[in-house]
Write a protein that holds these residues in place. Structure first.
Motif, PDB file in Angstrom:
ATOM      1  N   UNK A 213       0.665  -1.141  -0.024  1.00  0.00           N
ATOM      2  CA  UNK A 213      -0.119  -0.005  -0.040  1.00  0.00           C
ATOM      3  C   UNK A 213       0.798   1.277  -0.075  1.00  0.00           C
ATOM      4  N   UNK A 214       1.704   1.359   0.713  1.00  0.00           N
ATOM      5  CA  UNK A 214       2.953   2.525   0.761  1.00  0.00           C
ATOM      6  C   UNK A 214       3.642   2.531  -0.445  1.00  0.00           C
ATOM      7  N   UNK A 215       4.276   1.387  -0.898  1.00  0.00           N
ATOM      8  CA  UNK A 215       4.963   1.623  -2.142  1.00  0.00           C
ATOM      9  C   UNK A 215       3.920   1.997  -3.428  1.00  0.00           C
ATOM     10  N   UNK A 216       2.634   1.610  -3.450  1.00  0.00           N
ATOM     11  CA  UNK A 216       1.906   1.944  -4.459  1.00  0.00           C
ATOM     12  C   UNK A 216       1.514   3.642  -4.305  1.00  0.00           C
ATOM     13  N   UNK A 217       1.460   4.024  -3.221  1.00  0.00           N
ATOM     14  CA  UNK A 217       1.322   5.296  -2.751  1.00  0.00           C
ATOM     15  C   UNK A 217       2.572   6.208  -3.407  1.00  0.00           C
ATOM     16  N   UNK A 218       3.647   6.013  -2.759  1.00  0.00           N
ATOM     17  CA  UNK A 218       4.941   6.659  -2.879  1.00  0.00           C
ATOM     18  C   UNK A 218       5.037   6.580  -4.605  1.00  0.00           C
ATOM     19  N   UNK A 219       4.837   5.609  -5.099  1.00  0.00           N
ATOM     20  CA  UNK A 219       5.157   5.548  -6.606  1.00  0.00           C
ATOM     21  C   UNK A 219       4.135   6.313  -7.371  1.00  0.00           C
ATOM     22  N   UNK A 220       2.985   6.187  -7.010  1.00  0.00           N
ATOM     23  CA  UNK A 220       1.861   6.923  -7.617  1.00  0.00           C
ATOM     24  C   UNK A 220       2.481   8.554  -7.491  1.00  0.00           C
ATOM     25  N   UNK A 221       2.669   8.867  -6.394  1.00  0.00           N
ATOM     26  CA  UNK A 221       3.093  10.239  -5.983  1.00  0.00           C
ATOM     27  C   UNK A 221       4.378  10.741  -6.723  1.00  0.00           C
ATOM     28  N   UNK A 222       5.405   9.852  -6.898  1.00  0.00           N
ATOM     29  CA  UNK A 222       6.718  10.212  -7.469  1.00  0.00           C
ATOM     30  C   UNK A 222       6.564  10.288  -8.900  1.00  0.00           C
ATOM     31  N   UNK A 223       5.790   9.231  -9.510  1.00  0.00           N
ATOM     32  CA  UNK A 223       5.687   9.291 -10.853  1.00  0.00           C
ATOM     33  C   UNK A 223       4.805  10.413 -11.509  1.00  0.00           C
ATOM     34  N   UNK A 224       3.676  10.773 -10.564  1.00  0.00           N
ATOM     35  CA  UNK A 224       2.971  12.141 -10.989  1.00  0.00           C
ATOM     36  C   UNK A 224       3.864  13.262 -10.611  1.00  0.00           C
ATOM     37  N   UNK A 225       4.651  13.379  -9.793  1.00  0.00           N
ATOM     38  CA  UNK A 225       5.575  14.629  -9.481  1.00  0.00           C
ATOM     39  C   UNK A 225       6.586  14.689 -10.711  1.00  0.00           C
ATOM     40  N   UNK A 226       7.242  13.866 -10.907  1.00  0.00           N
ATOM     41  CA  UNK A 226       8.279  13.745 -11.914  1.00  0.00           C
ATOM     42  C   UNK A 226       7.860  14.088 -13.387  1.00  0.00           C
ATOM     43  N   UNK A 227       6.611  13.382 -13.685  1.00  0.00           N
ATOM     44  CA  UNK A 227       6.166  13.360 -15.111  1.00  0.00           C
ATOM     45  C   UNK A 227       5.566  15.031 -15.129  1.00  0.00           C
ATOM     46  N   UNK A 228       4.959  15.308 -14.249  1.00  0.00           N
ATOM     47  CA  UNK A 228       4.211  16.785 -14.265  1.00  0.00           C
ATOM     48  C   UNK A 228       5.288  17.861 -14.419  1.00  0.00           C
ATOM     49  N   UNK A 229       6.692  17.659 -13.745  1.00  0.00           N
ATOM     50  CA  UNK A 229       7.616  18.620 -13.648  1.00  0.00           C
ATOM     51  C   UNK A 229       8.386  18.523 -15.261  1.00  0.00           C
ATOM     52  N   UNK A 230       8.437  17.233 -15.540  1.00  0.00           N
ATOM     53  CA  UNK A 230       9.016  17.027 -17.083  1.00  0.00           C
ATOM     54  C   UNK A 230       8.260  17.604 -18.423  1.00  0.00           C
ATOM     55  N   UNK A 231       6.620  17.568 -18.044  1.00  0.00           N
ATOM     56  CA  UNK A 231       5.876  18.093 -18.862  1.00  0.00           C
ATOM     57  C   UNK A 231       5.858  19.584 -19.004  1.00  0.00           C
ATOM     58  N   UNK A 232       5.995  20.021 -17.675  1.00  0.00           N
ATOM     59  CA  UNK A 232       5.952  21.765 -17.560  1.00  0.00           C
ATOM     60  C   UNK A 232       7.111  22.259 -18.295  1.00  0.00           C
ATOM     61  N   UNK A 233       8.196  21.545 -18.232  1.00  0.00           N
ATOM     62  CA  UNK A 233       9.592  22.094 -18.791  1.00  0.00           C
ATOM     63  C   UNK A 233       9.404  21.670 -20.256  1.00  0.00           C
ATOM     64  N   UNK A 234       8.680  20.816 -20.749  1.00  0.00           N
ATOM     65  CA  UNK A 234       8.479  20.647 -22.214  1.00  0.00           C
ATOM     66  C   UNK A 234       7.448  21.599 -22.776  1.00  0.00           C
TER      67      UNK A 234
END
Length: 290
Positions: free
Chosen positions: A5-26
């Motif tokens: 449960x913790x792994x899924x939440x941390x992974x979901x938040x991390x992927x969302x954060x990294x992908x959002x920053x990458x998309x904003x830069x692009x």
């Protein structure tokens, strides 16, 4: 199971954060539609601000919903429908706003007299996307029979669509919509972690990760979510509530969403927040002084 449960939440938040920053830069280098001016608006200070934070949030949260571990296929599909549907319809209103009508009541009143505004298209479209996402969710425990399933779908669809609209009502000052999302989604995430509910934890973590990653741009008054980002944020949090809460709690949440939406037609959220010391301090946290 708790570690999953913790792994899924941390992974979901991390992927969302990294992908959002990458998309904003692009997107700030090359906007997804039009050019830089297409996405530039004027903020409450009369200064230019970009709406590209919205598509970046949609891309980040959409990627996280598609890739976060532990989500069943139907739930993953529901998250993609709710997030991308709300985001696409919000972007349509951001870029193609037509008519002088404002607010939920204004757009529906215009529609009743035969004027189809971009806001009315968005409202009806988000309602349809909310119902589609709700229909994809698995049946609730203890909910048997077609009538019970239909009732759950209608409640969940209204919660997803209502959440999308309500989040947009908070996107009037820097950081306010993301902070409102944290206040609504934080307890959902915490409750899911305590109950060891991996689906609810991952669904709540996905939009929170993308939102927190973009919050510095919002608070710095360089960018804002706009309809695209705010609608997607609210829809995903509504979906997390729909997948996590029992029927009484979902009805209570829907009552709060409906009440706040109705109140927005009569009172200014900005004036109410400014007049309350606690809310005002929270609203100003991290922002430039007035």
């Amino acid at each position: 199971m708790a570690h999953r449960t913790w792994l899924g939440a941390l992974a979901g938040a991390a992927i969302g954060a990294v992908a959002a920053r990458a998309a904003y830069a692009a997107f700030t280098r090359r906007p997804p539609v039009g050019d830089e001016k297409t996405w530039t608006r004027t903020n409450h200070r009369g200064e230019p601000i970009t709406l590209l934070e919205g598509p970046a949030f949609v891309a980040g949260a959409g990627a996280a919903a598609a890739l976060a571990p532990g989500l069943p296929a139907r739930v993953r599909a529901a998250a993609v429908v709710a997030g991308l549907g709300g985001g696409a319809l919000g972007a349509y209103d951001d870029l193609g706003e037509t008519g002088s009508s404002k607010g939920f009541k204004g757009h529906l009143t215009a529609l009743a007299r035969g004027e189809v505004t971009s806001g009315a298209v968005k409202i009806l479209g988000i309602g349809a996307a909310g119902l589609a996402a709700a229909a994809l969710l698995p049946g609730k425990p203890g909910s048997h029979g077609g009538a019970a399933r239909l009732a759950d779908t209608l409640i969940d669809g209204a919660l997803i669509a209502g959440g999308a609209n309500l989040a947009n009502l908070f996107d009037l000052r820097p950081g306010r919509a993301v902070k409102a999302g944290l206040l609504a989604g934080g307890p959902l995430l915490a409750a899911s972690l305590v109950k060891d509910a991996p689906v609810g934890a991952a669904l709540a973590a996905v939009p929170l990760g993308a939102g927190v990653a973009l919050l510095p741009e919002d608070l710095g008054e360089r960018a804002m979510l706009g309809d695209a980002g705010a609608n997607a944020l609210g829809a995903l949090l509504g979906l997390a509530a729909a997948a996590t809460l029992g029927r009484p709690a979902r009805l209570a949440a829907l009552g709060v969403v409906t009440g706040l939406t109705a109140a927005s037609e009569k009172v200014s959220f900005t004036k109410v927040i400014a007049g309350n010391r606690v809310l005002n301090r929270l609203d100003m946290l991290g922002r430039r002084p007035r």
